[in-house]
Design an enzyme around this catalytic site. Structure first.
Site, mmCIF file in Angstrom:
data_model
loop_
_atom_site.group_PDB
_atom_site.id
_atom_site.type_symbol
_atom_site.label_atom_id
_atom_site.label_comp_id
_atom_site.label_asym_id
_atom_site.label_seq_id
_atom_site.Cartn_x
_atom_site.Cartn_y
_atom_site.Cartn_z
ATOM 1 N N SER A 1 7.958 -2.439 -19.538
ATOM 2 C CA SER A 1 7.542 -1.129 -20.015
ATOM 3 C C SER A 1 8.116 -0.859 -21.400
ATOM 4 O O SER A 1 9.220 -1.318 -21.729
ATOM 5 C CB SER A 1 8.071 -0.077 -19.038
ATOM 6 O OG SER A 1 7.957 1.200 -19.596
ATOM 7 N N TYR B 1 14.402 4.224 -13.571
ATOM 8 C CA TYR B 1 13.160 3.447 -13.634
ATOM 9 C C TYR B 1 13.186 2.517 -14.850
ATOM 10 O O TYR B 1 12.977 1.307 -14.733
ATOM 11 C CB TYR B 1 11.940 4.372 -13.709
ATOM 12 C CG TYR B 1 10.689 3.636 -14.101
ATOM 13 C CD1 TYR B 1 10.024 2.830 -13.188
ATOM 14 C CD2 TYR B 1 10.188 3.708 -15.404
ATOM 15 C CE1 TYR B 1 8.895 2.114 -13.555
ATOM 16 C CE2 TYR B 1 9.063 2.998 -15.779
ATOM 17 C CZ TYR B 1 8.419 2.204 -14.854
ATOM 18 O OH TYR B 1 7.307 1.480 -15.235
ATOM 19 N N LEU C 1 7.892 0.547 -8.067
ATOM 20 C CA LEU C 1 7.809 2.009 -8.037
ATOM 21 C C LEU C 1 7.888 2.509 -9.469
ATOM 22 O O LEU C 1 8.634 1.963 -10.277
ATOM 23 C CB LEU C 1 8.957 2.580 -7.204
ATOM 24 C CG LEU C 1 9.030 2.073 -5.757
ATOM 25 C CD1 LEU C 1 10.245 2.645 -5.041
ATOM 26 C CD2 LEU C 1 7.746 2.438 -4.995
ATOM 27 N N LYS C 2 7.145 3.572 -9.784
ATOM 28 C CA LYS C 2 7.033 3.925 -11.210
ATOM 29 C C LYS C 2 7.200 5.406 -11.530
ATOM 30 O O LYS C 2 6.949 5.820 -12.661
ATOM 31 C CB LYS C 2 5.685 3.438 -11.737
ATOM 32 C CG LYS C 2 4.496 4.106 -11.066
ATOM 33 C CD LYS C 2 3.221 3.900 -11.844
ATOM 34 C CE LYS C 2 2.063 4.654 -11.251
ATOM 35 N NZ LYS C 2 0.830 4.593 -12.005
ATOM 36 N N ASN D 1 1.767 2.864 -2.523
ATOM 37 C CA ASN D 1 1.204 3.792 -3.513
ATOM 38 C C ASN D 1 -0.250 3.463 -3.846
ATOM 39 O O ASN D 1 -0.682 3.607 -4.992
ATOM 40 C CB ASN D 1 2.052 3.784 -4.798
ATOM 41 C CG ASN D 1 1.770 4.995 -5.656
ATOM 42 O OD1 ASN D 1 1.543 6.091 -5.147
ATOM 43 N ND2 ASN D 1 1.756 4.820 -6.976
ATOM 44 N N PHE E 1 3.023 -6.986 -10.320
ATOM 45 C CA PHE E 1 2.896 -5.558 -10.630
ATOM 46 C C PHE E 1 3.692 -4.689 -9.664
ATOM 47 O O PHE E 1 3.982 -3.534 -9.969
ATOM 48 C CB PHE E 1 1.437 -5.099 -10.493
ATOM 49 C CG PHE E 1 0.478 -5.684 -11.489
ATOM 50 C CD1 PHE E 1 0.445 -5.212 -12.790
ATOM 51 C CD2 PHE E 1 -0.402 -6.691 -11.132
ATOM 52 C CE1 PHE E 1 -0.447 -5.726 -13.710
ATOM 53 C CE2 PHE E 1 -1.300 -7.216 -12.039
ATOM 54 C CZ PHE E 1 -1.324 -6.736 -13.328
ATOM 55 N N LYS F 1 13.497 -1.818 -15.205
ATOM 56 C CA LYS F 1 12.605 -2.722 -15.950
ATOM 57 C C LYS F 1 13.417 -3.601 -16.889
ATOM 58 O O LYS F 1 13.183 -4.804 -17.009
ATOM 59 C CB LYS F 1 11.568 -1.921 -16.746
ATOM 60 C CG LYS F 1 10.560 -1.207 -15.877
ATOM 61 C CD LYS F 1 9.632 -2.199 -15.215
ATOM 62 C CE LYS F 1 8.765 -1.575 -14.146
ATOM 63 N NZ LYS F 1 8.002 -2.568 -13.378
ATOM 64 N N LEU G 1 0.821 -1.224 0.000
ATOM 65 C CA LEU G 1 0.000 0.000 0.000
ATOM 66 C C LEU G 1 0.853 1.272 0.000
ATOM 67 O O LEU G 1 0.385 2.332 0.385
ATOM 68 C CB LEU G 1 -0.987 0.018 1.176
ATOM 69 C CG LEU G 1 -2.018 -1.111 1.199
ATOM 70 C CD1 LEU G 1 -2.953 -0.956 2.409
ATOM 71 C CD2 LEU G 1 -2.863 -1.131 -0.083
#
Ligand code: NAD
Ligand code: UFG
Length: 336
Positions: A124, A149, A83-84, A35, A80, A153, A33
Protein backbone atom coordinates in the site's frame (compact mmCIF):
# COMPACT_ATOMS: atom_id res chain seq x y z
CA UNK A 1 -0.19 -19.60 -15.71
CA UNK A 2 -2.04 -21.37 -12.91
CA UNK A 3 -2.32 -18.88 -10.07
CA UNK A 4 -3.61 -19.16 -6.52
CA UNK A 5 -5.46 -15.93 -5.77
CA UNK A 6 -5.85 -15.49 -2.02
CA UNK A 7 -8.57 -12.97 -1.22
CA UNK A 8 -9.79 -13.41 -4.79
CA UNK A 9 -13.45 -12.92 -3.86
CA UNK A 10 -12.70 -9.38 -2.67
CA UNK A 11 -12.72 -6.06 -4.51
CA UNK A 12 -9.29 -6.07 -6.16
CA UNK A 13 -8.93 -9.85 -6.26
CA UNK A 14 -12.18 -10.39 -8.17
CA UNK A 15 -11.22 -7.84 -10.81
CA UNK A 16 -7.80 -9.46 -11.13
CA UNK A 17 -9.41 -12.88 -11.52
CA UNK A 18 -11.39 -11.50 -14.47
CA UNK A 19 -8.27 -10.16 -16.17
CA UNK A 20 -6.41 -13.43 -15.53
CA UNK A 21 -9.17 -15.45 -17.19
CA UNK A 22 -9.38 -13.00 -20.11
CA UNK A 23 -5.63 -13.43 -20.69
CA UNK A 24 -5.92 -17.21 -20.70
CA UNK A 25 -4.58 -17.88 -17.21
CA UNK A 26 -6.05 -20.24 -14.67
CA UNK A 27 -6.89 -18.51 -11.36
CA UNK A 28 -7.97 -20.50 -8.31
CA UNK A 29 -9.61 -18.35 -5.63
CA UNK A 30 -8.85 -19.04 -1.97
CA UNK A 31 -10.87 -16.86 0.40
CA UNK A 32 -12.48 -17.07 3.84
CA UNK A 33 -15.30 -14.74 2.67
CA UNK A 34 -14.82 -12.69 5.84
CA UNK A 35 -15.22 -9.55 3.74
CA UNK A 36 -16.83 -10.80 0.54
CA UNK A 37 -19.72 -12.84 -0.74
CA UNK A 38 -19.84 -16.21 -2.49
CA UNK A 39 -22.22 -14.71 -5.06
CA UNK A 40 -19.28 -12.87 -6.62
CA UNK A 41 -18.27 -16.23 -8.11
CA UNK A 42 -21.47 -16.43 -10.19
CA UNK A 43 -20.94 -12.88 -11.31
CA UNK A 44 -17.35 -13.69 -12.35
CA UNK A 45 -18.78 -16.48 -14.48
CA UNK A 46 -21.31 -14.09 -16.03
CA UNK A 47 -18.45 -11.80 -17.04
CA UNK A 48 -15.90 -14.37 -18.22
CA UNK A 49 -18.03 -17.38 -19.19
CA UNK A 50 -15.71 -19.45 -17.00
CA UNK A 51 -16.32 -20.88 -13.56
CA UNK A 52 -13.33 -19.84 -11.50
CA UNK A 53 -12.48 -22.63 -9.02
CA UNK A 54 -13.09 -21.52 -5.44
CA UNK A 55 -11.75 -22.88 -2.15
CA UNK A 56 -13.14 -21.65 1.15
CA UNK A 57 -10.19 -21.27 3.50
CA UNK A 58 -8.19 -19.04 5.78
CA UNK A 59 -4.66 -17.94 4.90
CA UNK A 60 -3.63 -18.63 8.49
CA UNK A 61 -4.44 -22.33 8.11
CA UNK A 62 -1.23 -24.20 7.11
CA UNK A 63 -2.89 -27.61 6.63
CA UNK A 64 -5.51 -26.13 4.36
CA UNK A 65 -2.86 -24.26 2.37
CA UNK A 66 -0.86 -27.48 1.98
CA UNK A 67 -3.88 -29.40 0.83
CA UNK A 68 -4.51 -26.73 -1.82
CA UNK A 69 -0.92 -26.38 -3.02
CA UNK A 70 0.25 -29.98 -2.83
CA UNK A 71 0.64 -31.42 -6.30
CA UNK A 72 -1.39 -28.57 -7.81
CA UNK A 73 1.55 -27.13 -9.74
CA UNK A 74 0.81 -23.47 -9.15
CA UNK A 75 3.03 -21.08 -11.10
CA UNK A 76 2.52 -18.46 -8.42
CA UNK A 77 0.38 -16.84 -5.76
CA UNK A 78 -1.22 -13.42 -5.86
CA UNK A 79 -1.81 -12.68 -2.22
CA UNK A 80 -4.68 -10.23 -1.68
CA UNK A 81 -6.16 -11.78 1.45
CA UNK A 82 -6.03 -9.37 4.34
CA UNK A 83 -7.94 -6.95 6.49
CA UNK A 84 -7.99 -3.34 5.32
CA UNK A 85 -10.12 -1.14 7.57
CA UNK A 86 -7.74 1.45 8.92
CA UNK A 87 -9.94 2.51 11.88
CA UNK A 88 -10.62 -1.08 12.91
CA UNK A 89 -6.87 -1.78 12.84
CA UNK A 90 -6.46 0.82 15.58
CA UNK A 91 -9.04 -0.82 17.84
CA UNK A 92 -8.10 -4.45 16.96
CA UNK A 93 -4.35 -4.35 16.15
CA UNK A 94 -3.64 -8.00 16.98
CA UNK A 95 -6.21 -9.17 14.44
CA UNK A 96 -4.52 -7.07 11.79
CA UNK A 97 -1.04 -8.36 12.57
CA UNK A 98 -2.38 -11.91 12.80
CA UNK A 99 -4.16 -11.88 9.43
CA UNK A 100 -1.98 -9.50 7.44
CA UNK A 101 1.45 -10.47 8.75
CA UNK A 102 0.79 -13.98 10.12
CA UNK A 103 -1.32 -14.88 7.09
CA UNK A 104 1.41 -13.71 4.69
CA UNK A 105 4.07 -15.69 6.58
CA UNK A 106 1.83 -18.78 6.49
CA UNK A 107 1.36 -18.43 2.73
CA UNK A 108 5.12 -18.05 2.20
CA UNK A 109 5.85 -21.09 4.37
CA UNK A 110 3.33 -23.16 2.43
CA UNK A 111 4.94 -22.00 -0.83
CA UNK A 112 8.37 -23.13 0.39
CA UNK A 113 7.00 -26.50 1.49
CA UNK A 114 5.28 -27.03 -1.84
CA UNK A 115 7.84 -25.65 -4.30
CA UNK A 116 5.85 -22.57 -5.37
CA UNK A 117 8.36 -19.79 -6.09
CA UNK A 118 6.43 -16.70 -7.14
CA UNK A 119 4.40 -14.37 -4.94
CA UNK A 120 2.85 -11.00 -5.62
CA UNK A 121 1.84 -9.09 -2.50
CA UNK A 122 -0.75 -6.32 -2.07
CA UNK A 123 1.16 -3.55 -0.35
CA UNK A 124 0.00 0.00 0.00
CA UNK A 125 1.00 3.60 -0.54
CA UNK A 126 0.37 3.81 3.22
CA UNK A 127 4.00 2.67 3.66
CA UNK A 128 5.14 6.16 2.61
CA UNK A 129 3.34 7.75 5.56
CA UNK A 130 3.53 11.48 4.85
CA UNK A 131 5.56 11.27 1.62
CA UNK A 132 8.87 13.15 1.60
CA UNK A 133 8.46 14.06 -2.07
CA UNK A 134 5.57 14.21 -4.57
CA UNK A 135 4.98 12.41 -6.82
CA UNK A 136 6.47 9.71 -4.62
CA UNK A 137 8.84 7.15 -6.22
CA UNK A 138 9.54 3.68 -4.77
CA UNK A 139 12.98 4.92 -3.69
CA UNK A 140 11.47 7.54 -1.35
CA UNK A 141 12.09 7.13 2.33
CA UNK A 142 9.59 4.79 3.88
CA UNK A 143 7.55 6.85 6.30
CA UNK A 144 5.95 6.00 9.57
CA UNK A 145 2.59 4.46 8.73
CA UNK A 146 -0.04 6.17 10.86
CA UNK A 147 -1.84 2.99 11.97
CA UNK A 148 -1.45 -0.77 12.56
CA UNK A 149 -2.89 -1.49 9.09
CA UNK A 150 -0.13 0.49 7.37
CA UNK A 151 2.48 -0.99 9.67
CA UNK A 152 1.30 -4.52 8.86
CA UNK A 153 1.88 -3.83 5.15
CA UNK A 154 5.35 -2.44 5.83
CA UNK A 155 6.18 -5.46 8.00
CA UNK A 156 5.29 -7.87 5.20
CA UNK A 157 7.49 -5.92 2.77
CA UNK A 158 10.31 -6.35 5.30
CA UNK A 159 9.58 -10.07 5.60
CA UNK A 160 9.85 -10.36 1.81
CA UNK A 161 13.11 -8.41 1.79
CA UNK A 162 14.66 -10.70 4.40
CA UNK A 163 13.32 -13.86 2.79
CA UNK A 164 14.75 -12.96 -0.62
CA UNK A 165 18.27 -13.14 0.84
CA UNK A 166 18.47 -16.87 1.67
CA UNK A 167 15.78 -18.06 -0.77
CA UNK A 168 17.38 -16.81 -3.96
CA UNK A 169 15.07 -18.78 -6.25
CA UNK A 170 12.02 -16.88 -5.02
CA UNK A 171 10.44 -14.28 -7.29
CA UNK A 172 8.72 -11.78 -5.04
CA UNK A 173 6.78 -8.65 -5.94
CA UNK A 174 5.16 -6.01 -3.77
CA UNK A 175 2.68 -3.64 -5.38
CA UNK A 176 2.10 -0.39 -3.56
CA UNK A 177 -1.46 0.50 -4.49
CA UNK A 178 -2.56 4.10 -4.29
CA UNK A 179 -6.35 4.57 -4.06
CA UNK A 180 -8.19 1.82 -5.94
CA UNK A 181 -11.71 2.81 -7.04
CA UNK A 182 -14.09 2.11 -9.92
CA UNK A 183 -15.57 -1.21 -10.93
CA UNK A 184 -15.75 -3.61 -13.86
CA UNK A 185 -17.53 -2.00 -16.82
CA UNK A 186 -20.21 -4.73 -16.72
CA UNK A 187 -21.40 -3.27 -13.41
CA UNK A 188 -21.52 -6.81 -12.00
CA UNK A 189 -18.59 -6.59 -9.59
CA UNK A 190 -17.23 -3.73 -7.53
CA UNK A 191 -16.44 -2.62 -4.02
CA UNK A 192 -19.13 -3.80 -1.66
CA UNK A 193 -18.24 -2.93 1.93
CA UNK A 194 -20.32 -4.70 4.57
CA UNK A 195 -20.37 -1.68 6.88
CA UNK A 196 -20.49 2.07 6.35
CA UNK A 197 -17.60 2.71 3.95
CA UNK A 198 -14.34 4.18 5.28
CA UNK A 199 -13.15 5.21 1.86
CA UNK A 200 -14.19 8.23 -0.12
CA UNK A 201 -15.46 6.76 -3.41
CA UNK A 202 -17.81 4.10 -1.97
CA UNK A 203 -19.07 6.71 0.49
CA UNK A 204 -19.87 9.14 -2.34
CA UNK A 205 -21.57 6.34 -4.28
CA UNK A 206 -23.80 5.46 -1.32
CA UNK A 207 -24.75 9.11 -0.84
CA UNK A 208 -25.70 9.15 -4.53
CA UNK A 209 -28.13 6.24 -4.04
CA UNK A 210 -29.39 7.91 -0.84
CA UNK A 211 -28.29 4.99 1.32
CA UNK A 212 -26.29 7.61 3.22
CA UNK A 213 -27.61 11.15 3.76
CA UNK A 214 -24.48 13.21 3.12
CA UNK A 215 -20.73 13.08 2.72
CA UNK A 216 -18.46 14.37 5.47
CA UNK A 217 -15.36 15.97 3.98
CA UNK A 218 -12.50 15.52 6.43
CA UNK A 219 -10.91 18.96 6.45
CA UNK A 220 -10.58 21.75 3.91
CA UNK A 221 -7.58 23.47 5.46
CA UNK A 222 -4.79 21.31 4.03
CA UNK A 223 -1.97 22.85 2.06
CA UNK A 224 -3.50 21.72 -1.25
CA UNK A 225 -5.09 23.74 -4.11
CA UNK A 226 -8.64 23.57 -2.67
CA UNK A 227 -7.71 22.69 0.90
CA UNK A 228 -9.05 19.12 0.76
CA UNK A 229 -6.93 15.97 0.68
CA UNK A 230 -5.31 14.95 -2.60
CA UNK A 231 -5.00 11.29 -3.62
CA UNK A 232 -4.05 9.19 -6.61
CA UNK A 233 -7.28 7.39 -7.52
CA UNK A 234 -6.68 4.44 -9.80
CA UNK A 235 -9.27 2.38 -11.65
CA UNK A 236 -9.40 -1.15 -10.23
CA UNK A 237 -9.24 -2.67 -13.73
CA UNK A 238 -6.00 -0.76 -14.41
CA UNK A 239 -4.75 -2.02 -11.07
CA UNK A 240 -5.74 -5.60 -11.93
CA UNK A 241 -3.87 -5.39 -15.23
CA UNK A 242 -0.81 -4.18 -13.29
CA UNK A 243 -0.82 -7.55 -11.50
CA UNK A 244 -0.70 -9.43 -14.78
CA UNK A 245 2.19 -7.28 -15.97
CA UNK A 246 4.04 -7.88 -12.69
CA UNK A 247 3.46 -11.65 -12.84
CA UNK A 248 4.87 -11.69 -16.38
CA UNK A 249 7.92 -9.74 -15.22
CA UNK A 250 8.55 -12.03 -12.24
CA UNK A 251 8.80 -15.14 -14.45
CA UNK A 252 12.46 -14.42 -15.16
CA UNK A 253 13.34 -12.01 -12.33
CA UNK A 254 14.16 -13.64 -8.99
CA UNK A 255 14.52 -11.40 -5.93
CA UNK A 256 12.18 -8.79 -4.47
CA UNK A 257 10.72 -6.14 -6.75
CA UNK A 258 8.58 -3.24 -5.64
CA UNK A 259 6.31 -1.11 -7.81
CA UNK A 260 3.93 1.77 -7.25
CA UNK A 261 0.59 1.28 -8.97
CA UNK A 262 -0.94 4.71 -9.40
CA UNK A 263 -1.80 7.11 -12.20
CA UNK A 264 0.63 9.82 -11.11
CA UNK A 265 -2.26 12.29 -11.00
CA UNK A 266 -3.46 13.88 -7.78
CA UNK A 267 -7.20 14.54 -7.42
CA UNK A 268 -8.71 16.35 -4.45
CA UNK A 269 -11.72 15.21 -2.46
CA UNK A 270 -13.86 18.01 -3.88
CA UNK A 271 -12.64 17.35 -7.42
CA UNK A 272 -13.74 13.73 -7.06
CA UNK A 273 -17.14 14.85 -5.74
CA UNK A 274 -17.58 17.18 -8.76
CA UNK A 275 -16.55 14.46 -11.21
CA UNK A 276 -19.05 12.05 -9.66
CA UNK A 277 -21.83 14.63 -9.81
CA UNK A 278 -21.03 15.42 -13.45
CA UNK A 279 -20.96 11.80 -14.53
CA UNK A 280 -23.97 10.57 -12.55
CA UNK A 281 -26.12 13.69 -12.75
CA UNK A 282 -26.79 13.30 -9.02
CA UNK A 283 -25.97 16.02 -6.48
CA UNK A 284 -23.76 14.90 -3.59
CA UNK A 285 -24.57 16.95 -0.48
CA UNK A 286 -21.56 17.35 1.78
CA UNK A 287 -20.43 19.00 4.95
CA UNK A 288 -16.85 19.87 5.85
CA UNK A 289 -15.82 18.61 9.28
CA UNK A 290 -12.51 18.23 11.12
CA UNK A 291 -9.54 16.45 9.64
CA UNK A 292 -9.47 12.67 10.13
CA UNK A 293 -6.59 11.66 12.40
CA UNK A 294 -3.74 10.00 10.51
CA UNK A 295 -4.64 11.50 7.10
CA UNK A 296 -1.92 13.15 5.04
CA UNK A 297 -2.51 16.22 2.88
CA UNK A 298 -1.45 14.63 -0.39
CA UNK A 299 -0.13 11.35 -1.72
CA UNK A 300 0.27 10.48 -5.37
CA UNK A 301 2.55 8.11 -7.22
CA UNK A 302 5.51 8.41 -9.47
CA UNK A 303 4.56 5.40 -11.62
CA UNK A 304 7.70 5.54 -13.83
CA UNK A 305 9.20 2.27 -12.60
CA UNK A 306 6.08 0.26 -13.44
CA UNK A 307 5.91 1.97 -16.83
CA UNK A 308 9.55 1.19 -17.63
CA UNK A 309 9.91 -2.29 -16.13
CA UNK A 310 6.41 -3.67 -16.66
CA UNK A 311 5.27 -1.73 -19.72
CA UNK A 312 2.17 -0.91 -17.69
CA UNK A 313 0.37 2.37 -17.29
CA UNK A 314 -3.07 3.32 -16.02
CA UNK A 315 -5.50 4.06 -18.86
CA UNK A 316 -8.69 5.24 -17.18
CA UNK A 317 -9.36 8.77 -15.95
CA UNK A 318 -11.35 9.93 -12.95
CA UNK A 319 -14.56 10.37 -14.98
CA UNK A 320 -14.37 6.74 -16.07
CA UNK A 321 -13.73 5.68 -12.46
CA UNK A 322 -16.89 7.52 -11.38
CA UNK A 323 -18.95 6.22 -14.31
CA UNK A 324 -18.08 2.57 -13.52
CA UNK A 325 -18.53 3.06 -9.77
CA UNK A 326 -21.96 4.55 -10.35
CA UNK A 327 -23.08 1.71 -12.64
CA UNK A 328 -21.90 -0.82 -10.05
CA UNK A 329 -23.45 1.01 -7.09
CA UNK A 330 -26.88 1.01 -8.73
CA UNK A 331 -26.58 -2.75 -9.28
CA UNK A 332 -25.25 -3.29 -5.73
CA UNK A 333 -28.37 -1.66 -4.28
CA UNK A 334 -30.38 -4.50 -5.83
CA UNK A 335 -28.12 -7.10 -4.21
CA UNK A 336 -28.94 -5.81 -0.72
P1 NAD B 1 -11.30 -6.82 0.22
O1 NAD B 1 -11.60 -6.84 1.66
O2 NAD B 1 -12.39 -6.54 -0.75
O3 NAD B 1 -10.65 -8.22 -0.20
C1 NAD B 1 -9.84 -8.97 0.67
C2 NAD B 1 -10.33 -10.41 0.62
O4 NAD B 1 -9.54 -11.19 1.54
C3 NAD B 1 -11.78 -10.57 1.05
O5 NAD B 1 -12.49 -11.31 0.09
C4 NAD B 1 -11.71 -11.31 2.38
O6 NAD B 1 -12.81 -12.16 2.58
C5 NAD B 1 -10.39 -12.06 2.22
N1 NAD B 1 -9.76 -12.39 3.51
C6 NAD B 1 -9.57 -11.58 4.57
N2 NAD B 1 -8.97 -12.25 5.56
C7 NAD B 1 -8.77 -13.51 5.10
C8 NAD B 1 -8.17 -14.66 5.65
N3 NAD B 1 -7.67 -14.67 6.91
N4 NAD B 1 -8.08 -15.77 4.91
C9 NAD B 1 -8.59 -15.80 3.64
N5 NAD B 1 -9.17 -14.75 3.08
C10 NAD B 1 -9.26 -13.61 3.79
O7 NAD B 1 -10.08 -5.81 0.01
P2 NAD B 1 -9.41 -5.26 -1.33
O8 NAD B 1 -9.69 -3.82 -1.42
O9 NAD B 1 -9.71 -6.14 -2.46
O10 NAD B 1 -7.88 -5.40 -0.92
C11 NAD B 1 -7.08 -6.50 -1.33
C12 NAD B 1 -5.70 -6.33 -0.72
O11 NAD B 1 -5.15 -5.09 -1.14
C13 NAD B 1 -5.70 -6.29 0.81
O12 NAD B 1 -4.54 -6.96 1.27
C14 NAD B 1 -5.60 -4.82 1.11
O13 NAD B 1 -5.00 -4.57 2.35
C15 NAD B 1 -4.72 -4.33 -0.04
N6 NAD B 1 -4.89 -2.90 -0.33
C16 NAD B 1 -6.13 -2.39 -0.57
C17 NAD B 1 -6.29 -1.02 -0.81
C18 NAD B 1 -7.65 -0.44 -1.04
O14 NAD B 1 -7.81 0.77 -0.88
N7 NAD B 1 -8.65 -1.22 -1.43
C19 NAD B 1 -5.18 -0.18 -0.82
C20 NAD B 1 -3.93 -0.72 -0.59
C21 NAD B 1 -3.80 -2.09 -0.34
N1 UFG C 1 -12.36 11.36 2.90
C1 UFG C 1 -13.39 12.22 3.24
N2 UFG C 1 -14.58 11.69 3.65
C2 UFG C 1 -14.80 10.36 3.74
C3 UFG C 1 -13.73 9.47 3.38
C4 UFG C 1 -12.53 10.02 2.97
O1 UFG C 1 -13.23 13.43 3.19
O2 UFG C 1 -15.89 9.93 4.12
C5 UFG C 1 -11.09 11.93 2.42
C6 UFG C 1 -9.92 11.58 3.31
O3 UFG C 1 -9.78 12.51 4.36
C7 UFG C 1 -8.76 11.60 2.30
C8 UFG C 1 -9.41 11.16 1.00
O4 UFG C 1 -10.81 11.35 1.17
O5 UFG C 1 -8.31 12.92 2.14
C9 UFG C 1 -9.17 9.69 0.68
O6 UFG C 1 -9.54 8.90 1.80
P1 UFG C 1 -9.76 7.32 1.67
O7 UFG C 1 -10.19 6.83 3.00
O8 UFG C 1 -10.62 7.01 0.52
O9 UFG C 1 -8.31 6.78 1.32
P2 UFG C 1 -6.93 6.94 2.08
O10 UFG C 1 -6.01 7.68 1.17
O11 UFG C 1 -7.09 7.44 3.45
O12 UFG C 1 -6.48 5.42 2.24
C10 UFG C 1 -6.48 4.52 1.14
C11 UFG C 1 -6.79 3.11 1.65
C12 UFG C 1 -5.69 2.58 2.48
C13 UFG C 1 -4.39 2.73 1.77
C14 UFG C 1 -4.17 4.15 1.32
C15 UFG C 1 -2.93 4.26 0.52
O13 UFG C 1 -7.98 3.10 2.42
O14 UFG C 1 -5.90 1.18 2.66
O15 UFG C 1 -5.26 4.57 0.53
O16 UFG C 1 -2.67 5.60 0.21
F1 UFG C 1 -3.39 2.36 2.59
Amino acid sequence: MKILVTGGAGFIGSHTAVELVLEGHEPVIYDSLVNSKASVLDRLEMITGYQVPFILGDVRDPEMLDSVMEGADFDGVIHFAGLKAVGESVSRPLEYFDVNVGGSVAVLQAMLRNGVNTLLFSSSAAVYGDPEVLPVPETARIGTPANPYGRSKLMVEQVLEDLAVPETRLKLGALRYFNPVGAHESGLIGEDPNDVPNNLMPYIAQVATERLPLLYVFGDDYDTPDGTGVRDFIHVVDLARGHLAAMRFLVDHPGLHIWNLGTGIGTSVLELVSAFERVSGVAIPYEVIDRRPGDVAANYADPTRAQEQLGWRARYDVDRMCEDTWRWQQYAEKLL
